[in-house]
Structure formats: C-alpha cells, structure tokens
Design an enzyme around this catalytic site. Structure first.
Site, short mmCIF file in Angstrom:
data_model
loop_
_atom_site.label_atom_id
_atom_site.label_comp_id
_atom_site.label_asym_id
_atom_site.label_seq_id
_atom_site.Cartn_x
_atom_site.Cartn_y
_atom_site.Cartn_z
N ASP A 19 -6.16 -38.44 28.82
CA ASP A 19 -6.99 -37.27 28.53
C ASP A 19 -8.03 -37.19 29.65
O ASP A 19 -8.84 -38.11 29.82
CB ASP A 19 -7.66 -37.48 27.16
CG ASP A 19 -8.53 -36.28 26.77
OD1 ASP A 19 -8.98 -35.54 27.68
OD2 ASP A 19 -8.74 -36.10 25.56
N ASN A 48 -5.34 -28.95 37.26
CA ASN A 48 -4.67 -27.81 36.62
C ASN A 48 -4.89 -27.77 35.11
O ASN A 48 -4.93 -26.69 34.52
CB ASN A 48 -3.16 -27.88 36.91
CG ASN A 48 -2.36 -27.01 35.95
OD1 ASN A 48 -2.34 -25.79 36.07
ND2 ASN A 48 -1.75 -27.64 34.94
N GLY A 86 -5.97 -27.24 31.55
CA GLY A 86 -6.98 -26.33 31.03
C GLY A 86 -6.61 -25.89 29.63
O GLY A 86 -5.44 -25.96 29.23
N LEU A 94 -18.07 -13.85 21.53
CA LEU A 94 -19.24 -14.73 21.58
C LEU A 94 -20.03 -14.69 20.26
O LEU A 94 -20.57 -15.70 19.82
CB LEU A 94 -20.14 -14.35 22.77
CG LEU A 94 -21.33 -15.27 23.01
CD1 LEU A 94 -20.91 -16.72 23.21
CD2 LEU A 94 -22.15 -14.80 24.22
N TYR A 117 -14.29 -19.66 28.17
CA TYR A 117 -13.28 -19.88 29.22
C TYR A 117 -13.79 -19.30 30.55
O TYR A 117 -13.68 -19.94 31.61
CB TYR A 117 -12.00 -19.18 28.78
CG TYR A 117 -10.79 -19.39 29.66
CD1 TYR A 117 -10.09 -20.60 29.65
CD2 TYR A 117 -10.30 -18.36 30.45
CE1 TYR A 117 -8.95 -20.76 30.43
CE2 TYR A 117 -9.18 -18.52 31.24
CZ TYR A 117 -8.50 -19.72 31.22
OH TYR A 117 -7.38 -19.88 31.99
P1 NAI Z 1 -0.48 -24.72 29.25
O1 NAI Z 1 -1.27 -24.71 27.99
O2 NAI Z 1 0.96 -24.28 29.19
O3 NAI Z 1 -0.53 -26.17 29.95
C1 NAI Z 1 -1.72 -26.89 30.09
C2 NAI Z 1 -1.40 -28.37 30.12
O4 NAI Z 1 -2.65 -29.07 30.23
C3 NAI Z 1 -0.71 -28.84 28.84
O5 NAI Z 1 0.41 -29.63 29.16
C4 NAI Z 1 -1.80 -29.64 28.16
O6 NAI Z 1 -1.29 -30.71 27.35
C5 NAI Z 1 -2.60 -30.17 29.34
N1 NAI Z 1 -3.97 -30.56 28.92
C6 NAI Z 1 -4.81 -29.88 28.12
N2 NAI Z 1 -5.93 -30.60 27.92
C7 NAI Z 1 -5.79 -31.76 28.60
C8 NAI Z 1 -6.59 -32.91 28.76
N3 NAI Z 1 -7.78 -33.02 28.15
N4 NAI Z 1 -6.14 -33.92 29.53
C9 NAI Z 1 -4.93 -33.84 30.15
N5 NAI Z 1 -4.12 -32.77 30.02
C10 NAI Z 1 -4.53 -31.75 29.26
O7 NAI Z 1 -1.29 -23.79 30.28
P2 NAI Z 1 -0.81 -23.02 31.58
O8 NAI Z 1 -0.60 -21.60 31.21
O9 NAI Z 1 0.26 -23.75 32.27
O10 NAI Z 1 -2.17 -23.08 32.44
C11 NAI Z 1 -2.42 -24.08 33.42
C12 NAI Z 1 -3.78 -23.75 34.07
O11 NAI Z 1 -3.76 -22.42 34.57
C13 NAI Z 1 -4.95 -23.84 33.10
O12 NAI Z 1 -6.07 -24.36 33.78
C14 NAI Z 1 -5.17 -22.37 32.73
O13 NAI Z 1 -6.49 -22.17 32.31
C15 NAI Z 1 -4.86 -21.70 34.04
N6 NAI Z 1 -4.49 -20.28 33.93
C16 NAI Z 1 -3.35 -19.86 33.31
C17 NAI Z 1 -3.03 -18.50 33.28
C18 NAI Z 1 -1.77 -17.98 32.65
O14 NAI Z 1 -1.51 -16.75 32.71
N7 NAI Z 1 -0.92 -18.80 32.05
C19 NAI Z 1 -3.90 -17.49 33.88
C20 NAI Z 1 -5.07 -18.04 34.51
C21 NAI Z 1 -5.33 -19.40 34.54
#
Ligand code: NAI
Length: 446
Positions: free
Chosen positions: A260, A287, A289, A296, A352
């Site tokens: 984590d 990455n 998130g 709010l 966010y």
């Molecule tokens: P997702 O939810 O599919 O994957 C995120 C991964 O991060 C998951 O595998 C999760 O288990 C891991 N994670 C979460 N908290 C964690 C922690 N405390 N420690 C370790 N791992 C952790 O999200 P997605 O869509 O792949 O997004 C990836 C990044 O891109 C994020 O930072 C998100 O905010 C950003 N993002 C995504 C967009 C989209 O359209 N999908 C748009 C803009 C930004």
C-alpha cells in the site's frame, strides 16, 4: 481498439449516414507499433530561420522524405512549422499562412508540430506577444484538424537550438504514433540535457522502472509499455490486487511488490526491492490513484482524506525517500499521473481535483531538487480514458465525455503509457517540471 460507435461510423452505410447527419466521425488513430516507420508520407518543414534549416537537415539524416516547399496535391504526413526566430506578432502571418496553404493536403492521422520559444524568457513585450500568440494559434488549429490529425508544439528556452536533444526527442514523440491521443499540447525544453536512444524501438533498454497501481487499467498498460521499450519493471499494488498483479508481472517478466503506497515506509520498500532484485532504480511512475466522488456540500472526512493520502501525500513521501537515496542519482526519472480534473476541475471531484492539482504543483517544485543528478520529474494528465473506472459511468454521461474532445473518442490506457514512457526516456532529459495532457484536446474546461 475502438469503441462501437467509432466502428459503426468508420465504414459503409454507417459512415455515409454519419456524414449526412453531421454526427461526430472519429477515425481509428495511428498508434505506435515497434518497427513501424516514424511517419509515412512527406514532411513539409516550413519557416525560414536557420533553426528550420537545421530541422530539415536532421530529418533528412533520419531518412525521412523532407520538403521545404509543398508540391501541388501531394498528401503530407506532417507539417513542421519552425517559428523560433519570430520577434513581433507581425512576423507570424507570412510563415503561418504559407504552411496553411498545405493544410488541406494533410493525410489522415497526419501531424502538425510547431517549434518556437517560451514566452517567459522573451526579451520584450512584442516578442512575448508573438511567442504567446503561437499558443493560441496552435490550440485553435488543433480544433480545426480532421481525421485523426493532431497539432502540438515544442517550446524552447532562449539559448536552445531547434536540434537540441530533447527538442528532437519531443519532435519524434509528436510525429510518431506514440502521441496518438495528445492534441493541442506543448512540451517545454529547458536544457541541453538528453540523448536520443541508440535503438528507437528500445529507448528504455537497461533501465529499471517501478510502476505503482500496476495490477490493472492504466498502470498495467504502463508496465507493458515500459517492458516493450526495454525496461525491467517492478509492479506495485495493494495486497488485495495480488493475483492480478502477479499475472501482469509474469506477462512483462517483471517482479511484483504487494504494497500500500500510503504506508510510511513505502519509499524504502520500493527502493530496497528494486535494488535487491534488479541492482538499480532509474524510473518511478506514480500511477496508483483512487476516486471517492461527492459534491463538496456532501463530502465526508473519509472520502476527502483517503483521496489526498493515496493520490498526493503518498507520492510526496515516496519522493522524499527517493531524493535521499544514493540509489536514485543517475539521471533518475519520476513521472506522476495527474488528471485533467486537477486542471479544469470536475463536478463532484473537489477532493480528487485537489489531489491531482497537487501532483502538478509537486512536480513543478521537485524539478529543481532532481536537477543536480541530471534527473527529471513530469506529470501526465489523462482526460477520458477507456478503463474499468470510466466503463462504470452512466451511458449518456460516458458517451458525452467520450466525444467532447477534438478527436471525438476516448483515449486508450496505452496512450497515457506512451507519454509516460517518453518522459521516462533519456530523450526527454531536457524536459522537467511540466505537465503533458493526454486528453485528445478535451473541449470542456481549461
Ligand atoms: P484503476 O482504479 O483501474 O487502477 C488503479 C490501481 O491503483 C488499482 O490497481 C488499485 O488497486 C491501485 N491502488 C489504489 N490505491 C493504492 C494504494 N494505496 N497502494 C497501491 N496501489 C493502489 O484506475 P485507472 O483508471 O487505471 O487510473 C490510473 C491513474 O490514472 C490514477 O491515478 C487515476 O486517477 C488516473 N486517471 C485516470 C483516468 C481515466 O479516465 N481512467 C483519467 C485521469 C486520470
């Protein structure tokens, strides 16, 4: 890989109907494939400065088909508009209108790239006006292009040649399929650092990279892309995602670290794992998130604090450990995933947006701390990307979000990964402290 609507309007009766009704007509984007040519079709290098001559000579050296003047009716793969010597707004008209005469001859998925100077370093108000004018020009042009063509710009600090390593690195990125979903954006080159890779299909050969949140979605795509580009990858995710994490790690012949990232010792665990298993650490991609959306007015402490903890506080703490480590001192790279919500804002995402705006501020401030080691840090801000997260959006909102950008489609996780892989490479050594949007030039907000 395209969405169903794009498939429907790309061929036969669906295509004709969409044209008649004036519906959005996205095209399948040209995405990078190893071994594919950088770009197909002739490239027009427009502009009359010494810097434009240097670019034309360099592209010829790369074996590309270069024109200094367009030939009638010839389909162009790209137009490079070199404006590095403009002094006043009145200097823009002639070179811009000359290039404009060739815009109708752009092939599908073509590229327009401007090369100019940063307005912050301009020697006079007139010079600053001309330079900043290119910003408005480029962003407007990107909204006019059709059929998967994009327009992006390279900004050079005053003392830098158009052929400085990262200017050429950025030019290759924008010309190639790696930048398929980057539109209407600028990369700023601020130093002569950087080096083009010996093998352009393996720009990360010999590097060890850590990717957080790598079990799925964008993180898994980043791990695959860094591996494809030659890096050894350490994949980090929470223990609950352990099975998925192991599967992706096996696929990319990397190692999995269940962790984590909001734990206090996360930075040390990451460094120790990379060094013990792979002997070094060159690249860290923040990455991981989470979203906990609420207006709010209805926000509770749990939602607010958890998003701040994972999306920005963890990155700051891990960076502190990296900066203190002797194992992260040879041209290190950090790339952090922000979001267009942190730039333009998004309803229901104050927590966010605060965390992702925070990423952009953190990157700007950390750049100077990495400079003594030849290191860089940048953010990538995705717009609407086709992932499990966005697949859960209600249909009407999802369809609107998908089309409200200049390319009329959502991006793929690979598009975000390509931008990260470029910023992590030696070719981007002169680019630091900035944010690159991978959003197809989202039309809503800033
Ligand atoms: P997702 O939810 O599919 O994957 C995120 C991964 O991060 C998951 O595998 C999760 O288990 C891991 N994670 C979460 N908290 C964690 C922690 N405390 N420690 C370790 N791992 C952790 O999200 P997605 O869509 O792949 O997004 C990836 C990044 O891109 C994020 O930072 C998100 O905010 C950003 N993002 C995504 C967009 C989209 O359209 N999908 C748009 C803009 C930004």
């Amino acid at each position: 890989m395209t969405d169903k609507y794009t498939q429907l309007v790309s061929h036969g009766a669906g295509k004709t109907l969409a044209r008649k009704l004036g519906l959005p007509q996205p095209v399948e984007l040209r995405r990078y494939q190893p071994g594919a040519p950088l770009i197909t079709g002739p490239i027009l290098v427009s502009g009359d400065s010494a810097g434009s001559d240097d670019i034309a000579t360099t592209l010829l050296g790369w074996g590309l088909d270069v024109r200094r003047n367009a030939l009638p009716k010839e389909k162009l793969g790209a137009i490079i508009l070199v404006l590095d010597a403009v002094q006043r707004p009145e200097d823009l008209g002639k070179p811009v209108l000359k290039a404009a005469a060739s815009l109708r001859d752009l092939a599908p998925n073509a590229r327009v790239v401007t090369m100019s100077r940063t307005s912050q370093s301009a020697p006079s108000p007139a010079s600053a006006a001309a330079r900043q004018g290119i910003d408005g020009l480029l962003r407007s042009l990107a909204k006019e292009l059709r059929a998967g063509a994009t327009a992006n710009g390279i900004l050079l600090d005053d003392d830098l040649a158009t052929t400085s390593p990262s200017a050429l690195g950025a030019l290759r990125f924008f010309l190639s399929g790696r930048s398929a979903y980057v539109d209407g954006q600028f990369l700023t080159v601020s130093s002569t650092s950087g080096e083009l890779p010996a093998d352009s299909d393996k720009p990360l050969a010999g590097k060890v990279a850590v990717v957080t949140g790598a079990a799925r979605g964008i993180g898994a795509a980043i791990a695959r892309t860094l591996h494809r580009d030659g890096a050894k990858v350490v994949l980090v995710d929470i223990p609950a995602a352990g099975d998925h994490l192991a599967a992706v790690a096996n696929e990319v012949m990397g190692t999995a670290l269940q962790l984590d990232i909001s734990r206090d010792d996360a930075g040390h665990r990451i460094i120790d794992h990379a060094v013990e298993r792979h002997g070094r650490l060159d690249i860290v991609v923040h990455n991981a998130g989470i979203t906990r959306d609420k207006l709010l007015a209805n926000m509770d402490e749990g939602r607010w604090e958890s998003v701040i903890a994972v999306n920005i506080a963890a990155q700051l703490r891990i960076n502190e450990a990296l900066l203190a480590s002797e194992h992260f001192r040879t041209s290190p790279r950090i790339v952090s995933v922000a979001s267009t919500s942190g730039i333009a804002g998004n309803r229901g995402q104050t927590n966010y947006g605060a965390s992702k705006g925070g990423v952009i501020g953190m990157v700007r401030s950390t750049a100077g701390l990495l400079e003594p080691y030849g290191g860089t840090i940048n953010a990538v801000a995705p717009g609407f990307i086709e992932t499990e997260m966005t697949a859960k959006m209600p249909l009407a909102i999802r369809e609107a979000a998908r089309r409200l950008n200049s390319l009329k489609q959502g991006g793929q996780p690979q598009d975000v990964a390509e931008a990260i892989a470029f910023l992590a490479s030696d070719a981007a050594g002169g680019i630091t402290g900035g944010v690159l949007r991978v959003c197809g030039q989202q039309l809503v907000g800033a």
